[in-house]
Design an enzyme around this catalytic site. Structure first.
Site, short mmCIF file in Angstrom:
data_model
loop_
_atom_site.label_atom_id
_atom_site.label_comp_id
_atom_site.label_asym_id
_atom_site.label_seq_id
_atom_site.Cartn_x
_atom_site.Cartn_y
_atom_site.Cartn_z
N CYS A 141 56.93 28.20 99.32
CA CYS A 141 57.27 27.28 97.99
C CYS A 141 56.86 27.80 96.99
O CYS A 141 56.38 28.36 96.63
CB CYS A 141 56.22 26.08 97.83
SG CYS A 141 55.84 24.73 96.92
N LEU A 142 57.96 27.28 95.45
CA LEU A 142 57.36 28.01 94.93
C LEU A 142 56.53 27.90 93.76
O LEU A 142 56.02 28.90 92.93
CB LEU A 142 58.73 27.50 93.64
CG LEU A 142 60.13 27.36 93.91
CD1 LEU A 142 61.64 26.96 93.14
CD2 LEU A 142 60.77 28.83 93.58
N GLY A 201 64.97 23.82 96.55
CA GLY A 201 64.29 22.73 95.98
C GLY A 201 62.64 22.22 94.88
O GLY A 201 62.77 23.41 94.98
N GLN A 258 56.28 20.23 90.02
CA GLN A 258 55.62 21.20 90.19
C GLN A 258 56.19 21.89 88.78
O GLN A 258 55.86 22.72 88.92
CB GLN A 258 56.67 21.63 91.49
CG GLN A 258 56.58 21.76 92.78
CD GLN A 258 57.54 22.76 93.66
OE1 GLN A 258 58.21 21.50 94.48
NE2 GLN A 258 56.88 23.17 94.16
N HIS A 289 56.15 16.29 98.01
CA HIS A 289 55.13 17.13 97.45
C HIS A 289 54.70 15.34 96.38
O HIS A 289 53.97 15.42 95.86
CB HIS A 289 56.67 17.61 96.12
CG HIS A 289 56.44 19.56 96.53
ND1 HIS A 289 54.45 19.28 96.25
CD2 HIS A 289 56.66 20.29 97.37
CE1 HIS A 289 54.89 21.35 96.59
NE2 HIS A 289 56.01 21.38 96.95
N HIS A 300 60.26 18.50 102.29
CA HIS A 300 58.91 18.99 102.07
C HIS A 300 59.09 18.43 100.58
O HIS A 300 58.00 18.48 100.09
CB HIS A 300 59.54 20.80 101.61
CG HIS A 300 58.80 21.74 101.16
ND1 HIS A 300 58.35 22.32 100.94
CD2 HIS A 300 58.73 21.46 99.41
CE1 HIS A 300 57.06 23.72 100.54
NE2 HIS A 300 57.91 23.03 99.32
N GLU A 301 59.78 18.42 99.75
CA GLU A 301 59.76 17.79 98.72
C GLU A 301 59.65 16.51 98.37
O GLU A 301 58.44 15.96 97.51
CB GLU A 301 61.25 18.40 97.87
CG GLU A 301 62.03 19.64 97.72
CD GLU A 301 61.50 20.89 96.99
OE1 GLU A 301 60.40 19.96 95.86
OE2 GLU A 301 61.04 21.40 97.55
#
Length: 150
Positions: free
Chosen positions: A88-89, A46, A51, A134, A130-131
């Site tokens: 997480c990235l 995701g 991000q 963000h 999660h996304e």
């Protein structure tokens, strides 16, 4: 398309509330395409626009069952509870256990500007939550227990 550098924790854009998209068109199509390519290039499941440094309410998710795109996603309903490990990235090398809803209904727009909704359970529900977090400046580390380096 372009592959962007993923913004890492410490960058202010990750803590800001993302802006609602009011105008669709080629620029949003390009953003979605670039987010998809960046997510896949980084082997993520995701990615939210903040991000890659773009403070807009746009997410892409693919848990291995096909790409899901949302513009202005809203967590319309949720139920149940699951706890699992997340990473997480934007926070490389760190994982932790996060409590999330087991089932969610997400509403938003697709790239054609049509209202769409998706009901999801399990890992897909987790990834969507999660996304969407963000987009409100919330990182998984804000909710995680048992944080550890990997």
């Amino acid at each position: 398309m372009a592959i962007y550098k993923v913004v890492e924790v410490g960058n202010d854009v990750l803590r800001e509330k993302a802006i609602t998209v009011t105008k669709l068109g080629p620029h949003i199509d390009k953003l979605l395409d670039n987010m998809r390519d960046t997510m896949y290039a980084n082997q993520g499941v995701g990615l939210a626009a903040p991000q890659i440094g773009v403070p807009k309410r746009v997410i892409v998710v693919d848990i291995g069952k096909g790409l899901v795109e949302f513009i202005n996603p809203v967590l319309a309903e949720k139920d149940g509870q699951q706890i699992d490990s997340e990473g997480c990235l934007s926070i490389p090398g760190l994982v932790g256990d996060v409590v999330r809803a087991e089932w969610v209904k997400v509403k938003g727009l697709n790239r054609a500007g049509e209202e769409t909704e998706l009901e999801a359970t399990g890992f897909l529900a987790r990834a969507l939550q999660h996304e969407i977090d963000h987009l409100d400046g919330i990182l998984f580390i804000d909710k995680a227990k048992n944080l550890k380096r990997v």
